[in-house]
Design an enzyme around this catalytic site. Sequence first.
Site, PDB file in Angstrom:
ATOM      1  N   VAL A 194       0.868  -1.183   0.000  1.00 10.40           N
ATOM      2  CA  VAL A 194       0.000   0.000   0.000  1.00 10.40           C
ATOM      3  C   VAL A 194       0.900   1.226   0.000  1.00 10.40           C
ATOM      4  CG1 VAL A 194      -1.792   1.258   1.240  1.00 10.40           C
ATOM      5  CG2 VAL A 194      -1.809  -1.247   1.254  1.00 10.40           C
ATOM      6  N   CYS A 202       4.934  -2.211   2.885  1.00  4.24           N
ATOM      7  CA  CYS A 202       5.191  -3.410   2.100  1.00  4.24           C
ATOM      8  C   CYS A 202       4.111  -4.455   2.381  1.00  4.24           C
ATOM      9  CB  CYS A 202       6.560  -3.994   2.451  1.00  4.24           C
ATOM     10  SG  CYS A 202       7.964  -3.116   1.737  1.00  4.24           S
ATOM     11  N   GLU A 255       4.437  -7.350   3.370  1.00  7.73           N
ATOM     12  CA  GLU A 255       4.744  -8.089   4.598  1.00  7.73           C
ATOM     13  C   GLU A 255       4.142  -7.401   5.823  1.00  7.73           C
ATOM     14  OE1 GLU A 255       6.746  -7.318   2.135  1.00  7.73           O
ATOM     15  OE2 GLU A 255       8.238  -8.880   1.750  1.00  7.73           O
TER      16      GLU A 255
HETATM   17  N1  THU Z   1       7.598  -4.156  -1.792  1.00  6.30           N
HETATM   18  C1  THU Z   1       6.932  -5.008  -0.946  1.00  6.30           C
HETATM   19  O1  THU Z   1       5.715  -4.892  -0.754  1.00  6.30           O
HETATM   20  N2  THU Z   1       7.636  -5.985  -0.323  1.00  6.30           N
HETATM   21  C2  THU Z   1       8.962  -6.237  -0.541  1.00  6.30           C
HETATM   22  O2  THU Z   1       9.546  -7.083   0.150  1.00  6.30           O
HETATM   23  C3  THU Z   1       9.656  -5.513  -1.611  1.00  6.30           C
HETATM   24  C4  THU Z   1       9.017  -4.240  -2.028  1.00  6.30           C
HETATM   25  C5  THU Z   1       6.842  -3.077  -2.447  1.00  6.30           C
HETATM   26  C6  THU Z   1       7.114  -1.712  -1.890  1.00  6.30           C
HETATM   27  C7  THU Z   1       6.748  -0.816  -3.051  1.00  6.30           C
HETATM   28  O3  THU Z   1       5.355  -0.534  -2.975  1.00  6.30           O
HETATM   29  C8  THU Z   1       7.027  -1.660  -4.263  1.00  6.30           C
HETATM   30  O4  THU Z   1       7.173  -3.000  -3.806  1.00  6.30           O
HETATM   31  C9  THU Z   1       8.276  -1.253  -5.027  1.00  6.30           C
HETATM   32  O5  THU Z   1       9.381  -1.206  -4.199  1.00  6.30           O
END
Ligand code: THU
Length: 144
Positions: A50, A60, A62
């Site tokens: 988000v 993220c 997670e």
């Molecule tokens: N992102 C995640 O949701 N988890 C990760 O472990 C890597 C990165 C997301 C964050 C951002 O919204 C997009 O990926 C690009 O970095």
Amino acid sequence: MDDSWQQGDWDGLRERAVQVMQRAYAPYSRYKVGAAARADDGRVVVGCNVENAAYGVVLCAECGVVSQLHATGGGRLTHFVCVNSEGEIIMPCGRCRQLLFEHGGRDLLVWTVSGVRPMSEVLPDAFGPDDLAHVADTAAEGPQ
Ligand code: THU
């Protein structure tokens, strides 16, 4: 560690990650992420990334997993996978490896780009709650 899981179980967890990835709010990076984990009581918790107009405020996928873990009763994570918009396995970012370690510990199994591996390999020699407990009396006194 629960090593009774079969590939089919992992595939089911990955499918949950793919489904929730489609709910991601990623208008800035256009990089959607979905994550799914099994908790130690067998339930599955999921999350998607988000983003925010203030770019650094991004949550993220997670973060959603860990929030749902606690919002639905707590416990520990035992199996984890995250995917991109193609449904491909991706690695959790460095910050989120720390987040996952807190809630799954060394034995949390992660489906990585190089196969299923424990957190003890994904985040070697991790800093964690035990480090705080080691000097608990000192920490409880607060800053000097
Ligand atoms: N992102 C995640 O949701 N988890 C990760 O472990 C890597 C990165 C997301 C964050 C951002 O919204 C997009 O990926 C690009 O970095």
